[in-house]
Design a protein around this motif. Structure first.
Motif, PDB file in Angstrom:
ATOM      1  N   ALA A 144       0.831  -1.206   0.000  1.00 34.77           N
ATOM      2  CA  ALA A 144       0.000   0.000   0.000  1.00 34.77           C
ATOM      3  C   ALA A 144       0.866   1.256   0.000  1.00 34.77           C
ATOM      4  N   CYS A 145       1.954   1.233   0.744  1.00 32.83           N
ATOM      5  CA  CYS A 145       2.859   2.386   0.773  1.00 32.83           C
ATOM      6  C   CYS A 145       3.556   2.561  -0.575  1.00 32.83           C
ATOM      7  N   LEU A 146       4.031   1.467  -1.144  1.00 34.75           N
ATOM      8  CA  LEU A 146       4.749   1.559  -2.421  1.00 34.75           C
ATOM      9  C   LEU A 146       3.824   2.018  -3.544  1.00 34.75           C
ATOM     10  N   ALA A 147       2.538   1.679  -3.453  1.00 36.07           N
ATOM     11  CA  ALA A 147       1.582   2.119  -4.476  1.00 36.07           C
ATOM     12  C   ALA A 147       1.495   3.636  -4.534  1.00 36.07           C
ATOM     13  N   GLU A 148       1.813   4.307  -3.429  1.00 30.01           N
ATOM     14  CA  GLU A 148       1.759   5.756  -3.386  1.00 30.01           C
ATOM     15  C   GLU A 148       2.911   6.416  -4.135  1.00 30.01           C
ATOM     16  N   SER A 149       3.835   5.617  -4.643  1.00 29.95           N
ATOM     17  CA  SER A 149       4.942   6.184  -5.421  1.00 29.95           C
ATOM     18  C   SER A 149       4.497   6.584  -6.825  1.00 29.95           C
ATOM     19  N   ALA A 150       3.344   6.091  -7.275  1.00 25.47           N
ATOM     20  CA  ALA A 150       2.835   6.442  -8.594  1.00 25.47           C
ATOM     21  C   ALA A 150       2.357   7.889  -8.609  1.00 25.47           C
TER      22      ALA A 150
END
Length: 253
Positions: A144-150
């Protein structure tokens, strides 16, 4: 690199060896990072590097691996270079960043027969000064955190109030935050610093950005509970991006 070595040494010691930790509940630095992550004033990070793709004359990540990692261990360098090549192919396809993607790169980094699994025990770094807990939902929270890199998801929802709240975060901030997420979720038993670096490079590459130097990004120690450290890393990325753009735009001599 120091963190990588410390992890290996810690695993090689007998369970009963070494000084005992202080009495009392163990601090979970992953929990501390997740709390800090929500309060960092990300919109205060510098943004001199601007937006839009940039292709410099040299690939700073590859050059740093050849100069630094190859001097330590040629096999280590070759693994990182193989991961970097796969990373750039994934970025060109716009692949979402998640643990499954990380473990595919990490197989090259560690030279394992198959992609490594998510850790199942608490992890330690900085000579044991930081401890990262584990729970049934830890991997899902990392994703979920890494998805915010988009770009579409990287908004300053937690950056405080004001006119910038909810505005898209700069690319440099999203790349730095992904680096810190991998560092402090510490998903692998080994090589987490290298995995974090690759995550940062990927977030930039997915939006067409290559840095011509990465020296500040591989020579830092960052604390999980420091909002200032998080902003400093974002500023380091921005410094490199601004200088890369300047040199790329300079007329050839």
């Amino acid at each position: 690199m120091v963190d990588d070595i410390a992890e290996r040494l810690a695993r090689s010691l007998p369970a009963s060896g070494g000084p005992r930790p202080p009495a009392g509940p163990a601090v979970d630095h992953l929990a501390r990072w997740l709390a800090v992550r929500e309060t960092v004033a990300w919109q205060e990070a510098s943004n001199r590097g601007g937006e839009g793709p940039v292709t410099p004359a040299r690939d700073g990540a590859a050059e740093d691996i050849r100069a630094f990692d190859r001097a330590l261990d040629p096999a280590r360098a070759e693994g990182l270079l193989a991961a970097l090549e796969r990373l750039r192919a994934d970025a060109a396809h716009g692949t979402p960043l998640d643990f499954a993607l990380l473990r595919g790169w990490q197989q090259h980094v560690l030279g394992t027969a198959r992609p490594p699994e998510f850790r199942t025990l608490p992890a330690f770094a900085k000579r044991g000064r930081e401890r990262y807990g584990i729970a049934p939902d830890t991997r899902a929270r990392l994703d979920a955190c890494l998805a915010e890199s988009a770009e579409s998801a990287g908004r300053a929802d937690s950056a405080g109030s004001g006119e910038d709240a909810g505005a898209p975060l700069p690319l440099t901030v999203r790349a730095a935050r992904a680096y810190l997420d991998v560092c402090f979720f510490h998903p692998f038993d080994d090589g987490n610093a290298r995995s974090a670096f690759l995550a940062l490079v990927f977030v930039l590459a997915r939006e067409g950005v290559t840095l011509d130097s990465v020296s500040l990004l591989r020579r830092v120690t960052l604390q999980a509970d420091s909002a200032q450290d998080a902003l400093s890393l974002a500023n380091y990325v921005d410094v490199h991006l601004a200088e890369t753009r300047r040199r790329a735009a300079a007329p050839a001599s």
